[in-house]
Design an enzyme around this catalytic site. Structure first.
Site, PDB file in Angstrom:
ATOM      1  N   GLN A 133       7.678  -9.420   8.114  1.00  0.00           N
ATOM      2  CA  GLN A 133       8.913  -8.856   7.584  1.00  0.00           C
ATOM      3  C   GLN A 133       9.393  -7.633   8.349  1.00  0.00           C
ATOM      4  O   GLN A 133      10.376  -7.000   7.961  1.00  0.00           O
ATOM      5  CB  GLN A 133       8.759  -8.515   6.104  1.00  0.00           C
ATOM      6  N   LEU A 170       0.563   3.650  -2.073  1.00  0.00           N
ATOM      7  CA  LEU A 170       0.993   3.543  -3.459  1.00  0.00           C
ATOM      8  C   LEU A 170       1.474   4.884  -4.013  1.00  0.00           C
ATOM      9  O   LEU A 170       0.906   5.938  -3.742  1.00  0.00           O
ATOM     10  CB  LEU A 170      -0.158   3.020  -4.322  1.00  0.00           C
ATOM     11  N   HIS A 189       5.017   2.127  -7.660  1.00  0.00           N
ATOM     12  CA  HIS A 189       4.090   0.993  -7.684  1.00  0.00           C
ATOM     13  C   HIS A 189       3.277   0.976  -8.981  1.00  0.00           C
ATOM     14  O   HIS A 189       3.064  -0.078  -9.583  1.00  0.00           O
ATOM     15  CB  HIS A 189       3.109   1.066  -6.507  1.00  0.00           C
ATOM     16  N   ASP A 195       4.022   6.466  -7.680  1.00  0.00           N
ATOM     17  CA  ASP A 195       4.234   6.207  -9.103  1.00  0.00           C
ATOM     18  C   ASP A 195       5.141   5.007  -9.350  1.00  0.00           C
ATOM     19  O   ASP A 195       5.068   4.380 -10.415  1.00  0.00           O
ATOM     20  CB  ASP A 195       4.823   7.438  -9.785  1.00  0.00           C
ATOM     21  N   GLY A 239       0.810  -1.201   0.000  1.00  0.00           N
ATOM     22  CA  GLY A 239       0.000   0.000   0.000  1.00  0.00           C
ATOM     23  C   GLY A 239       0.847   1.256   0.000  1.00  0.00           C
ATOM     24  O   GLY A 239       2.022   1.228  -0.358  1.00  0.00           O
ATOM     25  N   ARG A 261       8.332   5.223   2.252  1.00  0.00           N
ATOM     26  CA  ARG A 261       8.968   5.826   3.433  1.00  0.00           C
ATOM     27  C   ARG A 261       9.410   7.264   3.178  1.00  0.00           C
ATOM     28  O   ARG A 261       9.774   7.962   4.128  1.00  0.00           O
ATOM     29  CB  ARG A 261      10.136   4.962   3.904  1.00  0.00           C
TER      30      ARG A 261
END
Length: 275
Positions: A58, A30, A34, A32, A28, A182
């Site tokens: 993870q 999201l 992705h 560009d 998620g 991030r």
């Protein structure tokens, strides 16, 4: 577009589709980058499934699992041309603590794996599960997560999984900063400081292009990043593009790096050819 939250709902949705299924797996938030994966999948598939799931396995202790951005409605609005979104919850993906685990092997213990020792086992666990649930003919992953990409390719090859793994080049901001969910953590000043990662990789790439050795290429890139204000280097290494082992002589390589900019840890990589 159909939104499925359980494997059973997903299977019912897939029955309505005819032809090859392309898969893009995301957590998620999201951007560009992705969407470039989705566009690549659309070009080579009859139908596209996008998974949106922040996988707890993870994330290690003290990492940003709880803070990781989640906005399913906003993400779905960006997925034009996607047939099915698979957005499960934790209790759906892991109704019990998994008894069978994926061992990612020695490549998972270096670089990202050294800093995040449980990370790649968790990645491969969820990737394997979603591959089995969706049954795609191919899955698209970003080159930014280069070590993850190498490990997924190894898993598919070693376990004879019946799909192709396709890589999509890193999508960058006009400044050169690699797109990442991030990046939303960064202040404007930190975004400027974060450009040091790409600059350092570019310095190394230029040295290699001019005929520099593996050692010279790596040293130049490290020196550039080590002197960058506001940046704390975790690692910067030159590795073989396929095996992720250190590249010390002629060959196709990747300069890979990770660094903290403020409290945010970022990664990037760039292809180089030595010799």
């Amino acid at each position: 577009m159909i939104i499925a939250s359980t494997p059973a709902q997903l299977q019912e949705a897939l029955k309505l589709l005819h032809g090859d299924i392309g898969l893009v797996m995301t957590m998620g938030a999201l951007h560009d980058g992705h969407l470039s994966l989705v566009e690549a999948a659309r070009k080579e598939s009859d139908h596209v499934v996008v998974s949106i799931y922040v996988n707890p396995l993870q994330f290690g202790p003290g990492e940003d699992f709880d803070a990781y951005p989640r906005d399913l409605e906003a993400d779905v609005a960006k997925l034009e041309g996607v047939d099915v979104v698979f957005a499960p919850t934790d209790d759906v993906m892991y109704p019990r603590t998994p008894l069978v685990r994926i061992d990612p092997g020695p490549v998972a213990s270096v670089l990202e794996g050294k800093t995040r020792p449980t990370h790649f086992a968790g990645v491969l666990q969820v990737v394997h599960k979603v591959f089995n649930i969706v049954g795609p003919h191919a899955a698209w992953f970003g080159q930014k997560d280069a070590q993850q990409l190498a490990l997924i390719r190894s898993m598919v090859a070693d376990l004879n999984m019946p799909l192709d793994i396709r890589a999509v080049p890193i999508k960058r901001e006009p400044s050169g900063l690699a797109m990442s969910s991030r990046n939303s953590y960064l202040s404007e000043r930190e975004k400027e400081q974060a450009l040091a990662l790409f600059r350092a990789l570019t310095v190394g790439q230029r040295v290699a292009h001019d005929g520099g050795s593996a050692a010279q290429t790596l040293a130049a890139a490290r020196e550039s990043l080590a002197h960058a204000p506001g940046v704390k280097m975790d690692y910067l290494e030159l590795v073989d593009r396929d095996t992720f082992m250190p590249l010390t002589e002629a060959g196709n390589g990747l300069l890979v790096c990770a660094a903290w900019v403020g409290p945010t840890r970022l990664i990037d990589n760039l292809e180089v050819v030595i010799g």
